[in-house]
Write an enzyme that holds these catalytic residues in place. Structure first.
Site, mmCIF file in Angstrom:
data_model
loop_
_atom_site.group_PDB
_atom_site.id
_atom_site.type_symbol
_atom_site.label_atom_id
_atom_site.label_comp_id
_atom_site.label_asym_id
_atom_site.label_seq_id
_atom_site.Cartn_x
_atom_site.Cartn_y
_atom_site.Cartn_z
ATOM 1 N N ASP A 6 0.855 -1.183 0.000
ATOM 2 C CA ASP A 6 0.000 0.000 0.000
ATOM 3 C C ASP A 6 0.892 1.234 0.000
ATOM 4 O O ASP A 6 1.695 1.436 0.911
ATOM 5 C CB ASP A 6 -0.889 -0.026 1.243
ATOM 6 N N CYS B 51 -6.336 9.865 -14.034
ATOM 7 C CA CYS B 51 -7.150 9.857 -15.257
ATOM 8 C C CYS B 51 -8.547 10.354 -14.900
ATOM 9 O O CYS B 51 -9.555 9.751 -15.240
ATOM 10 C CB CYS B 51 -7.183 8.479 -15.908
#
Length: 439
Positions: A304, A376
């Site tokens: 992570d 994005c």
């Protein structure tokens, strides 16, 4: 036994809408049932189109139904939408669109629906112009996007919001990134031409090639030799902006499936020391496969990005690429199901995650090192607002303005935003920041 393309399309849509599955997964499973390429292409077109225009089609359906159908009859609801899409957007003769759609009620084992579906579609044929004119008065219906997202775009981009929503409903091009370690872009274009494959250079990506028609990329020349990768021109800007050099220690913090990882390595002639981190173990296999095909090398780890104590060895990075988890609202044209799978509550959670990763990774960067933040997304809270907050809260961080002939800047805000469809690219955001040396 022949496979009914409309029935498979209906099942795929139901899997996405009812079960919340991603279109990519549902489509791959559904299309695997076809042997005939034309039937497969027809089904894919029908699925993408119905999901793209779902909001508008639902509004039209509501005009035609006297009362909503029950939740247990969502299959009939979706069947009506498939019929409406064929009438409005496909070259299918109207009589065939109606009759073939009506016939599918047999497969649903709901004989009562036959008359309903037939009546609704034939009513639409009679009243099409009037119904569409009424429905299209509301922008969210006209552009087929959820109301919350339509409002967000109008607020964030008052001069561009219609362009963004319209671009989201257009099919995306197939763009490739040439591997300069294997061949030049000109040589690749020549090999495509030799195989009678029409392609052109992308004007904003130095290694970008756009195919005129989608192809099975595994059959293109030089695929097995690692001659190119599939990557939109907007995503190709990351490697150029970070400008990796031989010997640099670089972190790709959210690396899978590896498009940007491999580009960093290609640009450094495989001489940068790239550490590719990915949170989802099942996505690492794809990353490994891409590295192998392209003959590139990186250190891989599952972890992570917001918890570096679990994976960092203490060696500071020269550069960090943070392609942050985001709403993916910049690539709706490729994944129309994003419209239905994202909620305002999702955005709040993503913004919190992005801020946590930024805060966790910043101490891992060397003085004078650079971090490239990328998404994005087209939502300001994930992009310019996120980076404004980070820069204000971080004394040793400063923005490096991106000078480029692509995208746009917002006055007083950091970073550079690419809008969907602009120069044929996906929606993307970049912000380049540098750690100020204390010396």
């Amino acid at each position: 036994m022949a496979v009914n393309s409309r029935y498979i399309a209906l099942k795929i849509c139901l899997t996405v809408i009812e079960q919340g599955r991603s279109l990519s997964q549902a489509l791959a499973e559904g299309l695997a049932q076809f042997d005939d390429r034309r039937e497969r292409a027809f089904a894919q077109n029908l699925v993408f189109g119905t999901l793209r225009w779902q909001e508008r089609l639902e509004a039209i359906r509501s005009h035609l139904l006297k009362k909503p159908l029950k939740a247990k009859d969502e299959d009939v609801n979706q069947l009506i939408l498939l019929g409406l899409y064929q009438i409005l957007y496909m070259d299918t003769p109207e009589h065939a669109a109606v009759s073939e759609t009506v016939n599918l009620t047999k497969s649903l084992k709901k004989p009562w629906a036959r008359g309903l579906v037939n009546g609704v579609l034939r009513s639409f044929l009679r009243e099409k112009d009037a119904i569409c004119a009424e429905v299209d008065k509301k922008p969210a219906y006209r552009f087929a996007h959820p109301q919350w997202f339509t409002k967000a775009m109008r607020k964030a981009y008052p001069e561009h919001w219609e362009q963004i929503l319209a671009a989201n409903n257009e099919p995306a091009p197939l763009t490739l990134r040439v591997n300069p370690r294997v061949q030049t872009r000109e040589a690749f274009l020549a090999s495509l031409a030799d195989n009678e494959i029409d392609a052109s250079v992308h004007p904003k990506a130095p290694f970008g090639v756009v195919l005129t028609q989608s192809q099975d990329v595994t059959r293109l020349p030089s695929y097995d030799d690692g001659g190119f990768s599939v990557q939109d021109a907007a995503a190709q800007q990351a490697g150029t902006l970070l400008a990796p050099q031989a010997g640099e220690h670089i972190l790709d913090a959210c690396a899978a499936p590896g498009g940007k990882t491999t580009h960093l390595l290609e640009l450094s002639d495989d001489q940068a020391n790239v550490f590719a981190l990915e949170k989802e173990p099942e996505r690492m296999e794809r990353l490994s496969e891409n590295l192998f095909r392209l003959n590139l090398h990186a250190d891989l780890d599952v972890g992570d990005a917001a918890q570096p104590d679990d994976w960092w060895n203490g060696a500071a990075f020269d550069k960090i690429l943070l392609d942050a988890p985001c709403s993916a609202t910049g690539i709706i044209r490729r994944h129309p199901d994003i419209k239905w799978h994202r909620t305002p509550e999702d955005i709040d959670a993503l913004v919190t995650t992005q801020a946590a990763i930024l805060k966790a990774l910043w101490p891992l960067l060397k003085p004078r090192g650079r971090l490239l933040y990328a998404t994005c997304s087209v939502l300001p809270d994930e992009n310019r607002n996120q980076m404004s907050a980070f820069l204000q809260a971080t004394d040793d961080a400063r923005e490096i303005p991106i000078e480029a002939d692509w995208g746009l800047t917002i006055e007083g805000a950091p970073g550079r935003q690419i809008l969907p469809g602009l120069d044929g690219m996906d929606g993307f955001y970049y912000c380049l920041i540098e750690k100020i040396s204390s010396e």
